[in-house]
Scaffold this motif. Structure first.
Motif, PDB file in Angstrom:
ATOM      1  N   ARG A   1      57.209 -72.348 -71.611  1.00 42.56           N
ATOM      2  CA  ARG A   1      56.137 -72.011 -70.667  1.00 42.56           C
ATOM      3  C   ARG A   1      54.905 -72.803 -71.054  1.00 42.56           C
ATOM      4  O   ARG A   1      54.458 -72.711 -72.203  1.00 42.56           O
ATOM      5  CB  ARG A   1      55.791 -70.528 -70.771  1.00 42.56           C
ATOM      6  CG  ARG A   1      56.772 -69.626 -70.098  1.00 42.56           C
ATOM      7  CD  ARG A   1      56.313 -68.201 -70.268  1.00 42.56           C
ATOM      8  NE  ARG A   1      57.301 -67.283 -69.753  1.00 42.56           N
ATOM      9  CZ  ARG A   1      57.283 -65.966 -69.963  1.00 42.56           C
ATOM     10  NH1 ARG A   1      56.322 -65.433 -70.695  1.00 42.56           N
ATOM     11  NH2 ARG A   1      58.204 -65.200 -69.450  1.00 42.56           N
ATOM     12  N   GLU A   2      54.369 -73.557 -70.102  1.00 41.61           N
ATOM     13  CA  GLU A   2      53.194 -74.391 -70.378  1.00 41.61           C
ATOM     14  C   GLU A   2      52.000 -73.775 -69.660  1.00 41.61           C
ATOM     15  O   GLU A   2      51.918 -73.820 -68.426  1.00 41.61           O
ATOM     16  CB  GLU A   2      53.451 -75.826 -69.890  1.00 41.61           C
ATOM     17  CG  GLU A   2      54.753 -76.422 -70.414  1.00 41.61           C
ATOM     18  CD  GLU A   2      54.870 -76.388 -71.931  1.00 41.61           C
ATOM     19  OE1 GLU A   2      53.878 -76.698 -72.619  1.00 41.61           O
ATOM     20  OE2 GLU A   2      55.961 -76.047 -72.444  1.00 41.61           O
ATOM     21  N   PRO A   3      51.073 -73.168 -70.412  1.00 42.08           N
ATOM     22  CA  PRO A   3      49.986 -72.420 -69.755  1.00 42.08           C
ATOM     23  C   PRO A   3      48.971 -73.294 -69.026  1.00 42.08           C
ATOM     24  O   PRO A   3      48.642 -74.395 -69.481  1.00 42.08           O
ATOM     25  CB  PRO A   3      49.330 -71.674 -70.918  1.00 42.08           C
ATOM     26  CG  PRO A   3      49.751 -72.380 -72.143  1.00 42.08           C
ATOM     27  CD  PRO A   3      51.041 -73.095 -71.862  1.00 42.08           C
ATOM     28  N   LEU A   4      48.526 -72.752 -67.890  1.00 41.06           N
ATOM     29  CA  LEU A   4      47.452 -73.395 -67.113  1.00 41.06           C
ATOM     30  C   LEU A   4      46.121 -72.686 -67.380  1.00 41.06           C
ATOM     31  O   LEU A   4      45.072 -73.291 -67.437  1.00 41.06           O
ATOM     32  CB  LEU A   4      47.744 -73.275 -65.617  1.00 41.06           C
ATOM     33  CG  LEU A   4      48.891 -74.114 -65.079  1.00 41.06           C
ATOM     34  CD1 LEU A   4      49.399 -73.552 -63.770  1.00 41.06           C
ATOM     35  CD2 LEU A   4      48.417 -75.548 -64.887  1.00 41.06           C
ATOM     36  N   ASP A   5      46.227 -71.383 -67.498  1.00 42.66           N
ATOM     37  CA  ASP A   5      45.066 -70.523 -67.778  1.00 42.66           C
ATOM     38  C   ASP A   5      45.628 -69.253 -68.422  1.00 42.66           C
ATOM     39  O   ASP A   5      46.846 -69.198 -68.690  1.00 42.66           O
ATOM     40  CB  ASP A   5      44.240 -70.294 -66.487  1.00 42.66           C
ATOM     41  CG  ASP A   5      44.971 -69.472 -65.440  1.00 42.66           C
ATOM     42  OD1 ASP A   5      45.981 -68.819 -65.782  1.00 42.66           O
ATOM     43  OD2 ASP A   5      44.541 -69.468 -64.272  1.00 42.66           O
TER      44      ASP A   5
END
Ligand code: PMT
Length: 400
Positions: A197-201
């Motif tokens: 999972r690559e966080p955006l916010d």
């Protein structure tokens, strides 16, 4: 398949008990000698005489029956068996075996046998999904029991879902297949599984459809093959068997750090995780607000874990996966050569059957001098075949 095995079939209570008659017939057709034990509940579904006629031996279902014990005691029966298969295995029988309870002949035999044990569960889908049943299954797997199925479909009770016993032909093939046991004895295997999972916010992220089922099945198969297994897993909902040393990560960067910290100390690395190729260049500290009509996210490449493992001075036997929606073979071969891998397993994704999140999959496996196709099958079974193949290629590399 030509075999001459003593196969002990344990039948517990459930409507699937009728399918076990076919299992006994198939096993005998393959040359196996078969003896059947039943629980009391099973005798309510199928009469012992049916199994007696098909196996050619009287059927036992009482633990404290002097006549039966005289003919062949339960301990002699346990010693006689080369393989013990419990099919169907009810939720109750599974619970008893996983906790070591021995209050009937079948569960006592489970404790007494010293041979490979196969369990083919069959029950209502809600009972199968119940957390305690899943914990019992995980425990049995950790104890080295090989679980076959269950399959998805319509159930006798009217429900639809997982819980149908695997078909007798599939159970028969599985029991008589070349054993995966001990082909990785003493080896250390590192496996990555699941998505990243690559966080955006703080509340949003970029991910993919990987469920971890393929990677976890490989980890289980490697344990059954005698390996010491380390699993680095992205966020999934699967239970990690006790025998596996597991590390939970979330992002590609965390997976990179964790895998690289272990990679030099393992003999085989299998990259089954669906690692993000790109990650947002910045992670907003606060939730991104809805403003303009269009919005752009700038991404940067993540570090390629597989390629970095393959470049290590003390590199393990390095196995990659390739998930493709088109040009499966050419893309997989490109990854094999470009990343300097020992093996790559290519699978179709985005199709109706197999790939992400499915319980089945098919693999086209390539190495520098050959290839093999593993047809569409249950991921558990597929993982066993793939682990056997890995062991063969690993041994070939280390003996030439
Ligand atoms: O988890 P399931 O739902 O059971 O689904 C199984 C699966 C489809 C995820 C699995 O069988 C599979 O194909 N895994 C690899 C998915 C993938 O990321 O493939 P790829 O072709 O994009 O990557 C090629 C290889 O490079 C993979 O071994 C991957 O782990 C590795 N990689 C990719 C990017 C990166 N930054 N680091 C990597 O190590």
């Amino acid at each position: 398949m030509t075999i001459n095995k003593h196969i002990l079939v344990g039948v517990s209570g459930g409507i699937a008990a009728y399918k076990s008659a076919e299992l006994v017939r198939l096993l005998r057709k393959q040359g196996a000698e078969v003896r059947v034990v039943m629980t009391e509940a099973a005798t309510q579904f199928v009469r012992p005489l049916t199994f007696q006629a098909l196996s050619g031996h009287s059927v036992q279902f009482e633990l404290l029956n002097a006549e039966a014990e005289n003919a062949m005691s339960h301990i002699s029966l346990a010693r006689w068996a080369d393989v013990f298969v419990i099919a169907p295995a009810s939720a109750n029988t599974i619970a008893k075996c996983s906790h070591g309870l021995a209050d009937d002949l079948l569960s006592t035999l489970y404790l007494a046998v010293d041979c490979p044990v196969y369990i083919a569960p069959a029950m209502n889908q809600a009972m199968w999904h119940k957390a305690v049943t899943q914990e019992n299954i995980a425990k049995l797997k950790a104890h080295g029991v090989i679980i076959i199925g269950p399959e998805q479909g319509d159930q006798a009770c009217g429900d639809t879902g997982f819980g149908r016993m695997s078909e007798p032909v599939a159970i028969c093939e599985r029991i008589l297949a070349k054993p995966v046991e001990q082909c990785l004895q003493g080896l250390r295997v590192l496996i990555s599984a699941g998505p990243t999972r690559e966080p955006l916010d703080p509340v949003r992220y970029i991910t993919n459809r990987s469920s971890g089922k393929m990677g976890y099945a490989l980890a289980n198969a490697a344990v059954q093959a005698g390996a010491k297994v380390t699993l680095v897993s992205g966020p999934v909902t699967l239970v990690v068997p006790a025998a596996i040393d597991a590390y939970q990560v979330e992002t590609a960067a965390q997976m990179f750090e964790t895998v690289m910290a272990k990679a030099s100390d393992c003999d085989i690395y299998i990259g089954a995780a669906a690692v993000a190729d790109y990650t947002p260049i910045t992670v907003q500290a606060q939730k991104i607000k809805k403003q303009a009509q269009q919005s752009t996210i700038i991404l940067q490449k993540t570090q390629d874990i597989l390629a970095t493992v393959a470049k290590l001075d003390k590199r393990p036997f390095t196995v990659g996966f390739a998930a493709e929606t088109n040009n499966l073979e050419s893309y997989a071969l490109h990854k094999l050569h470009e990343k300097n891998l020992d093996m790559i397993a290519a699978n179709w994704v985005g199709r109706e059957q197999g790939g992400f999140d499915s319980n089945e999959n098919a693999l086209q496996v390539f190495w520098q001098t050959g290839q093999k196709t593993l047809e569409m099958m249950n991921k558990t079974q597929l993982a066993e075949q793939f682990i056997l193949l890995c062991a063969e290629r690993f041994n070939e590399k280390n003996t030439t």
